[in-house]
Design an enzyme around this catalytic site. Structure first.
Site, PDB file in Angstrom:
ATOM      1  N   SER A 118       0.802  -1.524   0.061  1.00 44.95           N
ATOM      2  CA  SER A 118       0.036   0.268  -0.296  1.00 44.95           C
ATOM      3  C   SER A 118       0.767   1.296   0.111  1.00 44.95           C
ATOM      4  O   SER A 118       1.538   1.412  -0.874  1.00 44.95           O
ATOM      5  CB  SER A 118      -1.029   0.238   1.337  1.00 44.95           C
ATOM      6  OG  SER A 118      -1.987   1.017   1.190  1.00 44.95           O
TER       7      SER A 118
ATOM      8  N   GLU B 276      -8.708  -5.557  -4.685  1.00 47.87           N
ATOM      9  CA  GLU B 276      -8.365  -3.945  -3.950  1.00 47.87           C
ATOM     10  C   GLU B 276      -9.584  -3.118  -3.127  1.00 47.87           C
ATOM     11  O   GLU B 276      -9.000  -2.829  -1.978  1.00 47.87           O
ATOM     12  CB  GLU B 276      -7.197  -3.422  -4.542  1.00 47.87           C
ATOM     13  CG  GLU B 276      -6.328  -4.107  -4.688  1.00 47.87           C
ATOM     14  CD  GLU B 276      -5.095  -4.632  -4.265  1.00 47.87           C
ATOM     15  OE1 GLU B 276      -5.130  -4.010  -3.128  1.00 47.87           O
ATOM     16  OE2 GLU B 276      -3.980  -4.850  -4.801  1.00 47.87           O
TER      17      GLU B 276
ATOM     18  N   HIS C  89      -7.951  -4.939  -0.464  1.00 45.94           N
ATOM     19  CA  HIS C  89      -6.611  -4.520  -0.371  1.00 45.94           C
ATOM     20  C   HIS C  89      -5.772  -4.922   1.533  1.00 45.94           C
ATOM     21  O   HIS C  89      -6.757  -4.883   1.913  1.00 45.94           O
ATOM     22  CB  HIS C  89      -7.144  -3.559  -0.442  1.00 45.94           C
ATOM     23  CG  HIS C  89      -5.454  -2.791   0.128  1.00 45.94           C
ATOM     24  ND1 HIS C  89      -4.200  -2.188  -0.912  1.00 45.94           N
ATOM     25  CD2 HIS C  89      -4.863  -1.061   0.705  1.00 45.94           C
ATOM     26  CE1 HIS C  89      -3.389  -1.264  -0.728  1.00 45.94           C
ATOM     27  NE2 HIS C  89      -3.933  -0.842   0.259  1.00 45.94           N
TER      28      HIS C  89
END
Length: 523
Positions: A204, A335, A429
């Site tokens: 991330s 995600e 995610h």
């Protein structure tokens, strides 16, 4: 060379080492020594606020490194947004600490090193979260390092006054990461690590950071391989649409913050800026997971400052102004289900398209991804956000590095457990992280989940050790992970059954790459 696993020397419960930084005492458990809360820079307090980190002078006393240091000041959360994330206990502006897990039991051993940068939208998170505990990975024969770095305004505020003072502004958090990598080069041998074999990884915002450092001359030679999970520096506009990494826009944003606190954006008033309570700056930096609302004006993300990031990353990549490394990277299928929520309607869909792509380009995006009888606003937004915020930039990076002759391995994490479907997250995610670090998942390959975790962690460790994630010894269900080719674009799919396939959605990705970056060549 590392000793055989079965012939390891047992260490005392609290082993002591004397690296150049100063003597440290750690904890020995399950065949791994851990040293937590090691300061890698001077506390960035008072006059050191909004400046590049200063190296910590060596200390002479034995430092207890049994517990993590403070995490960076922050409020709210991306992965967890609960009442507990808004309190300040355990958080401090004095946060520049790192943690080391090592399998080494004598000074002669040398293991490859994995330095991991945590995510959290550059506003939340820490290297000490249980998910990132390095014990399991270290047991496979690597030295693991996790770090804290400054977050929010304290890590990424850009102003005209700060730029005039130092010739750069807005990238203090990235400079922290670079200083941590310098610390690794200077000290990791004492922990059994090989400074010539450092893999830098992140997820991330950590992936945004790693790809940024892959383009930063200040990080040249500090790492030799890279692992990029879910993100790239190219996609800042998806999260910070008001400044998009642009220096002038970021400084204008900073000027607005100064005015909010009754401070002029000048070098003369920097002393006032450095005296605003840290928890107040954390509050104005607050983020939540839900992107289905208008983002705040105060979006503190890395800045193309001309120094740490010398130019727009898209131009730097196109001109091959990069740090050459072997590369492992990839994304999770769903995600954006962590960020785009079920209440997304047509108005929110249009608003987010305008903010991400700008009003002129948004129309073309909405025409390419129309809302109709077969596609709801939520479905379209999930699709667009996954592509634009995560996948497009990683594909650009993979294509360029592969075309320059670097080994590139691309993956798609596609495991979709039923419990995630129930709460509407799917393969969201960050869901790959427990599988890779091996924490919170059974370790005996007794279930599909634990077997997948073993395969993924082993693949990551293989890459860290050799630059190739493939196994040398066969196992049941084994599938070759092919190198990424700019033409074929084969990727590895991690599910309960492994497979290869061509990168999906290539037409959509090519369209978005052209819309976002003006690149004419197809994905």
């Amino acid at each position: 060379m590392p000793n055989d696993k079965n012939n390891k020397t047992e260490l005392p419960r609290n082993p002591e080492l004397t690296p150049p930084c100063g003597p440290v005492k750690g904890q020995y458990r399950k065949g791994i020594s851990s040293y937590k809360g090691i300061p890698y820079a001077m506390p960035p307090l008072r006059e050191r606020r909004f400046k590049a980190p200063e190296p910590m002078p060596p200390w002479e006393y034995l430092r207890d490194c049994l517990k993590p240091g403070h995490t960076a000041l922050q409020m709210g959360g991306i992965l967890v947004d609960s009442p507990g994330t808004y309190q300040m206990e355990g958080k401090s502006e004095d946060c520049l600490f790192l943690n080391v897990w090592t399998p080494a039991t004598n000074p002669e051993e040398r293991y490859p090193v994995y330095v991991f940068i945590h995510g959290g939208a550059f506003a939340t998170g820490s290297g000490t979260e249980m998910m990132y505990d390095g014990t399991r990975m270290a047991q496979e024969g690597v030295v693991v390092v996790t770090i804290n770095y400054r977050l929010g305004a304290l890590g990424f505020l850009a102003t005209h006054g700060l730029y005039e003072e130092a010739g750069t502004t807005g990238n203090y958090g990235l400079l922290d990461q670079i200083q941590a990598l310098r610390w690794v080069q200077e000290n990791i041998e004492a922990f059994g690590g090989d400074p010539e074999q450092v893999t830098l990884g992140g997820e991330s915002a950590g992936a945004f950071s790693v790809t940024g450092l892959m383009l930063s001359p200040l990080a040249k030679g500090l790492f030799h391989q890279a692992i990029v999970e879910s993100g790239s520096i190219f996609s800042i506009a998806s999260f910070a649409p008001h400044n998009r990494g642009d220096l002038e826009k970021s400084m204008t944003n900073g000027q607005l913050l100064c005015e909010t606190f009754g401070t002029r954006d000048t070098t003369e008033d920097l002393y006032k800026l450095r005296r605003i309570p840290g928890d107040v700056l954390a509050a104005v930096s607050m983020v939540k997971s839900d992107q289905s609302v208008t983002p705040k004006a105060f979006c503190f993300w890395p800045v193309y400052d001309g120094v740490v990031l010398p130019k727009d990353p898209v131009k730097a990549l196109a001109q091959a102004e990069i740090n050459p490394v072997k590369l492992l990277l990839g994304y999770n299928t769903n995600e954006s289900s962590l960020f785009i929520k079920g209440h997304t309607n047509l108005g929110i869909y249009k608003m987010l398209c305008i903010e991400i792509f700008g009003p002129e380009k948004a129309t073309a995006v909405m025409e390419h991804f129309p809302v109709d009888d077969d596609h709801t606003p939520l479905e379209r937004m999930l699709e667009i956000y996954t592509h634009s915020a995560f996948v497009v930039g990683m594909v650009m990076m993979a294509k360029k590095y592969a075309s320059l002759g670097e080994d590139v391995f691309f993956y798609n994490f596609d495991y979709d457990p039923a419990i995630l479907k129930i709460v509407g997250l799917n393969t969201a995610h960050a869901m790959e992280l427990p599988f890779i670090f091996g924490n919170g998942i059974g370790q005996h390959r007794a279930t599909k989940i634990s077997n997948l975790s073993w395969i993924m962690q082993s693949s990551w460790v293989n890459f860290i050790k050799t630059g190739n994630p493939n196994f040398k010894e066969e196992y049941k269900g084994q599938v070759l992970w092919p190198k990424f080719d700019p033409e074929k674009k084969d990727i590895m799919v991690f599910d309960t059954h492994l497979s290869n396939k061509a990168l999906p959605y290539q037409e959509d990705l090519a369209f978005l790459e052209k819309i976002m970056f003006g690149n004419e060549e197809s994905v």
